[in-house]
Design a protein around this motif. Structure first.
Motif, PDB file in Angstrom:
ATOM      1  N   PRO A 199     -50.279  44.982   2.921  1.00 10.93           N
ATOM      2  CA  PRO A 199     -49.854  45.918   2.308  1.00 10.93           C
ATOM      3  C   PRO A 199     -48.356  44.805   1.712  1.00 10.93           C
ATOM      4  N   HIS A 200     -48.518  45.827   0.826  1.00 10.95           N
ATOM      5  CA  HIS A 200     -46.523  44.664  -0.546  1.00 10.95           C
ATOM      6  C   HIS A 200     -45.643  45.690  -0.263  1.00 10.95           C
ATOM      7  N   VAL A 201     -44.907  44.597  -0.022  1.00 12.43           N
ATOM      8  CA  VAL A 201     -43.262  45.417  -0.787  1.00 12.43           C
ATOM      9  C   VAL A 201     -42.911  45.256  -1.617  1.00 12.43           C
ATOM     10  N   ILE A 202     -41.985  45.929  -2.435  1.00 11.18           N
ATOM     11  CA  ILE A 202     -41.785  45.120  -4.170  1.00 11.18           C
ATOM     12  C   ILE A 202     -39.964  45.671  -4.226  1.00 11.18           C
ATOM     13  N   VAL A 203     -39.766  45.348  -5.414  1.00 15.33           N
ATOM     14  CA  VAL A 203     -38.571  44.899  -5.506  1.00 15.33           C
ATOM     15  C   VAL A 203     -37.900  45.451  -7.147  1.00 15.33           C
ATOM     16  N   SER A 204     -37.841  46.574  -7.407  1.00 19.19           N
ATOM     17  CA  SER A 204     -37.724  47.218  -8.286  1.00 19.19           C
ATOM     18  C   SER A 204     -36.153  48.246  -8.825  1.00 19.19           C
ATOM     19  N   ILE A 205     -36.200  48.155  -9.967  1.00 19.15           N
ATOM     20  CA  ILE A 205     -34.796  48.752  -9.836  1.00 19.15           C
ATOM     21  C   ILE A 205     -35.346  49.817 -10.889  1.00 19.15           C
ATOM     22  N   GLU A 206     -36.395  49.962 -11.634  1.00 16.88           N
ATOM     23  CA  GLU A 206     -36.824  51.865 -12.216  1.00 16.88           C
ATOM     24  C   GLU A 206     -37.888  51.844 -10.961  1.00 16.88           C
ATOM     25  N   GLY A 207     -38.228  51.316 -10.144  1.00 14.51           N
ATOM     26  CA  GLY A 207     -38.762  52.046  -9.430  1.00 14.51           C
ATOM     27  C   GLY A 207     -40.880  51.839  -9.394  1.00 14.51           C
ATOM     28  N   THR A 208     -41.197  50.808 -11.041  1.00 15.12           N
ATOM     29  CA  THR A 208     -42.332  50.464 -11.248  1.00 15.12           C
ATOM     30  C   THR A 208     -42.610  49.830 -10.381  1.00 15.12           C
ATOM     31  N   ILE A 209     -44.248  49.961 -10.579  1.00 16.10           N
ATOM     32  CA  ILE A 209     -44.915  49.517  -9.035  1.00 16.10           C
ATOM     33  C   ILE A 209     -45.631  48.462  -9.558  1.00 16.10           C
ATOM     34  N   ALA A 210     -46.463  48.340 -10.465  1.00 14.54           N
ATOM     35  CA  ALA A 210     -47.126  47.230 -11.274  1.00 14.54           C
ATOM     36  C   ALA A 210     -46.182  45.762 -11.926  1.00 14.54           C
ATOM     37  N   THR A 211     -46.678  44.729 -10.934  1.00 19.44           N
ATOM     38  CA  THR A 211     -45.306  43.232 -11.716  1.00 19.44           C
ATOM     39  C   THR A 211     -46.636  43.036 -12.362  1.00 19.44           C
ATOM     40  N   ASN A 212     -46.324  41.517 -13.053  1.00 22.97           N
ATOM     41  CA  ASN A 212     -47.044  40.154 -13.220  1.00 22.97           C
ATOM     42  C   ASN A 212     -47.359  40.119 -12.126  1.00 22.97           C
ATOM     43  N   VAL A 213     -47.481  40.348 -10.898  1.00 21.15           N
ATOM     44  CA  VAL A 213     -48.197  40.108  -9.710  1.00 21.15           C
ATOM     45  C   VAL A 213     -49.710  40.710  -9.773  1.00 21.15           C
ATOM     46  N   ASP A 214     -49.676  41.911 -10.051  1.00 23.24           N
ATOM     47  CA  ASP A 214     -50.744  42.717  -9.806  1.00 23.24           C
ATOM     48  C   ASP A 214     -51.498  42.472 -11.261  1.00 23.24           C
ATOM     49  N   ALA A 215     -51.219  41.847 -12.462  1.00 26.34           N
ATOM     50  CA  ALA A 215     -51.672  41.279 -13.783  1.00 26.34           C
ATOM     51  C   ALA A 215     -52.275  39.888 -13.183  1.00 26.34           C
ATOM     52  N   ALA A 216     -51.376  39.187 -12.212  1.00 30.23           N
ATOM     53  CA  ALA A 216     -52.281  37.862 -12.256  1.00 30.23           C
ATOM     54  C   ALA A 216     -53.355  37.870 -10.844  1.00 30.23           C
ATOM     55  N   LEU A 217     -53.241  38.832 -10.293  1.00 36.40           N
ATOM     56  CA  LEU A 217     -54.274  40.023  -9.159  1.00 36.40           C
ATOM     57  C   LEU A 217     -55.664  39.910 -10.622  1.00 36.40           C
ATOM     58  N   ALA A 218     -55.257  41.101 -11.429  1.00 36.68           N
ATOM     59  CA  ALA A 218     -56.424  41.559 -12.305  1.00 36.68           C
ATOM     60  C   ALA A 218     -57.306  40.649 -12.888  1.00 36.68           C
ATOM     61  N   ARG A 219     -56.590  39.521 -13.112  1.00 39.47           N
ATOM     62  CA  ARG A 219     -57.032  38.667 -14.033  1.00 39.47           C
ATOM     63  C   ARG A 219     -58.199  37.825 -12.894  1.00 39.47           C
ATOM     64  N   LEU A 220     -57.624  37.627 -11.173  1.00 34.92           N
ATOM     65  CA  LEU A 220     -58.701  37.582 -10.746  1.00 34.92           C
ATOM     66  C   LEU A 220     -60.061  38.281  -9.466  1.00 34.92           C
ATOM     67  N   GLY A 221     -59.807  39.741 -10.117  1.00 36.59           N
ATOM     68  CA  GLY A 221     -60.763  40.323  -9.459  1.00 36.59           C
ATOM     69  C   GLY A 221     -60.144  41.375  -8.627  1.00 36.59           C
ATOM     70  N   HIS A 222     -58.924  41.099  -8.645  1.00 36.16           N
ATOM     71  CA  HIS A 222     -58.213  41.585  -7.226  1.00 36.16           C
ATOM     72  C   HIS A 222     -57.423  43.031  -7.528  1.00 36.16           C
TER      73      HIS A 222
END
Length: 331
Positions: A199-222
């Motif tokens: 499980p992951h906890v993120i910090v976002s002023i805007e309340g968004t969930i997707a970050t550059n971490v998710d983009a990097a994971l998606a490129r690896l198929g995760h």
């Protein structure tokens, strides 16, 4: 009252010649002080007499005696020359020991956690009568708040600045993973499998969930599961101590939290871009001695604080330097 044409005939050199003659009452000594020959000073005096339609100085023996008109205008001319001197005199060096007032900085909370305390400590030593005020802000409002005078400068990942602002580099901040090893049974360095499945906890002023971490994971198929989002980094330590989860945060705040709250840190098992942390300040403050002193002090504090926490990134000194512009030669 003099008309504009008459006033235009009276330049600064004429006023200066008049002032020195009032002080010296002697053409030779006055010419020497002005680095002029006697003919040059006599010509200046003649122009001033013609313009003001008054003798101004009458020779008495070897000296000069000012006329009533000269005596009446002398105080105003001295005031004018003194005002010009004050305006063009180089500014006095800033002395932090004697200065009383506020230093105001804009910092997001992850950088505030790392640098606010050490900065207060240095200010108490070097500017004991000053007060430090940290102003919370959204980086999207950084330029507007700077123009409104909310702070002296801001520290963040700033957008491209306006022409009247200066954006100076500070350091490239990498990310680290942080978690409580008593809840999450993983050893550092984390594997991609452990990272993606936790499980992951993120910090976002805007309340968004997707970050550059998710983009990097998606490129690896995760994909990862985000179970909580907080607007401030201060919520992370208690959250990670309450649930088995990972937070991926800037290195400086990760090391600070790990030390204070007995948390574990790990290099992320995927490539994440470093964030360019910069200082944004007004171009009109670039040469101000107080502003230069504060910028230099802040860079020193950041350098020491990062080194003490174990961070290895270098800190740029661009923000604390000011080189006067090279002026073109007169032609």
């Amino acid at each position: 009252m003099m008309n504009d044409a008459t006033l235009r005939k009276i330049d600064l050199n004429l006023l200066l010649a008049f002032s020195v003659l009032m002080q010296e009452r002697n053409v030779s000594r006055a010419a020497e002080r002005l680095l002029l020959g006697q003919p040059g000073l006599s010509a200046a005096l003649r122009r001033l007499r013609e313009t003001l339609d008054d003798e101004l100085f009458v020779r008495v023996g070897r000296g000069l005696q000012p006329t009533p008109r000269a005596l009446s205008i002398a105080p105003a001319i001295e005031d004018a020359l003194s005002g010009i001197e004050r305006a063009i005199r180089p500014p006095a060096a800033f002395d932090p020991r004697d200065w009383q007032g506020e230093f105001r900085l804009g910092m997001c909370d992850n950088l505030e956690s790392s640098f606010f305390g050490p900065l207060v400590a240095r200010l108490r030593q070097e500017a004991p009568n000053a007060r430090l005020v940290s102003v919370a802000f959204d980086r999207r409002d950084a330029a507007r708040l700077l123009d409104e005078g909310a702070y002296d400068f801001s520290i963040s990942v700033h957008d491209e600045p306006a022409s009247w602002h200066v954006r100076a580099p500070l350091f490239e901040q990498a990310s680290l993973c942080i978690y409580d090893p008593r809840h999450l049974n993983c050893t550092a360095p984390l594997t991609l499998k452990h990272f993606a499945n936790a499980p992951h906890v993120i910090v976002s002023i805007e309340g968004t969930i997707a970050t550059n971490v998710d983009a990097a994971l998606a490129r690896l198929g995760h994909r990862r599961q985000v179970v909580a989002t907080a607007p401030r980094f201060s919520a992370l330590p208690m959250t990670l101590q309450a649930i088995p989860a990972i937070a991926t945060v800037p290195e400086s705040v990760a090391r600070c939290m790990a030390k204070l709250h007995d948390l574990a840190i790990s290099v992320p098992p995927l490539d994440l871009p470093a964030d360019p942390v910069t200082m944004l300040y007004r171009r009109v403050d670039q040469a101000d001695s107080r502003a230069v002193w504060l910028r230099r002090l802040f860079v020193e504090v950041v350098t020491d604080a990062l080194r003490a926490s174990g961070c290895s990134m270098g800190v740029s000194t661009d923000a604390c330097c000011y080189d006067p512009p090279v002026l073109a030669e007169a032609v």
